[in-house]
Design a protein around this motif. Structure first.
Motif, PDB file in Angstrom:
ATOM      1  N   CYS A   1      -6.458  -5.797   1.110  1.00 31.33           N
ATOM      2  CA  CYS A   1      -7.705  -5.151   1.541  1.00 31.33           C
ATOM      3  C   CYS A   1      -8.387  -5.980   2.629  1.00 31.33           C
ATOM      4  CB  CYS A   1      -8.651  -4.983   0.356  1.00 31.33           C
ATOM      5  SG  CYS A   1      -8.146  -3.671  -0.747  1.00 31.33           S
TER       6      CYS A   1
ATOM      7  N   ILE B   1      -4.460   0.823  -1.274  1.00 33.39           N
ATOM      8  CA  ILE B   1      -4.114  -0.468  -0.685  1.00 33.39           C
ATOM      9  C   ILE B   1      -4.267  -1.527  -1.771  1.00 33.39           C
ATOM     10  CG2 ILE B   1      -4.652  -2.147   1.139  1.00 33.39           C
ATOM     11  CD1 ILE B   1      -3.681   0.638   2.169  1.00 33.39           C
TER      12      ILE B   1
ATOM     13  N   GLY C   1       0.818  -1.204   0.000  1.00 35.23           N
ATOM     14  CA  GLY C   1       0.000   0.000   0.000  1.00 35.23           C
ATOM     15  C   GLY C   1       0.850   1.250   0.000  1.00 35.23           C
TER      16      GLY C   1
END
Length: 173
Positions: free
Chosen positions: A100, A95, A75
């Motif tokens: 996630c 991200i 990220g």
């Protein structure tokens, strides 16, 4: 449980950042504007990093990467458009798809808030999010950002503006 680290972007991150951006290109482009195709080369990413680090040296950007326990970039998070006269900046984060749902966007945004208050002594942060990006809208709400209603002549059909007031840290660096 995975552990993640947020650190400042470095000039030596070009190859790892290119891999991250390429791996997640389709995912990102489904949520945000597409980057120019020339970005997706080693030279394109190296120039991108150089620009961000130049902005950091000038005090207008503060770029970060988020790494997993294997030191793989998963990220990014940035303070951008840092303006000492208005004591404000815009936040941005992305991200990777595989990372996630692990709270990284919230962790990254909280890190940006801390840096904005402590290092930069800012009093306001702004975020722009596409209306259909429900995940980012939830993250912003969770971190104290409030949807700002646009005036009738500013209304964007695609984006929402969120703002968060800050109290600068009096004991900052």
């Amino acid at each position: 449980m995975d552990t993640f680290t947020i650190r400042e972007l470095k000039s030596t991150d070009a190859q790892a950042l290119l891999a991250f951006e390429t791996r997640n290109r389709e995912w990102f482009e489904s949520h945000i504007d597409a980057r120019d195709p020339s970005f997706y080369t080693w030279q394109g990413v190296a120039e991108h990093i150089e620009g961000y680090l130049s902005g950091f040296a000038l005090g207008t950007w503060h770029p970060f990467v988020i790494e997993d326990s294997s030191e793989r970039i998963v990220g990014r998070a940035n303070l951008k458009g840092i303006d000492p006269s208005t004591r404000s900046a815009e936040v941005g984060y992305r991200i990777g798809r595989d990372a996630c749902g692990k709270g990284l966007a919230t962790q990254a945004l909280k890190h940006l808030i801390e840096e904005a208050q402590g290092r930069w002594q800012l009093t306001q942060l702004v975020a722009y999010v596409f209306k259909d990006n429900v995940g980012s809208r939830k993250v912003l709400g969770r971190c104290g950002f409030v949807l700002e209603q646009p005036s009738s002549n500013e209304a964007s059909e695609a984006e929402c503006r969120f703002v968060r007031g800050l109290v600068p840290d009096p004991n900052a660096r």
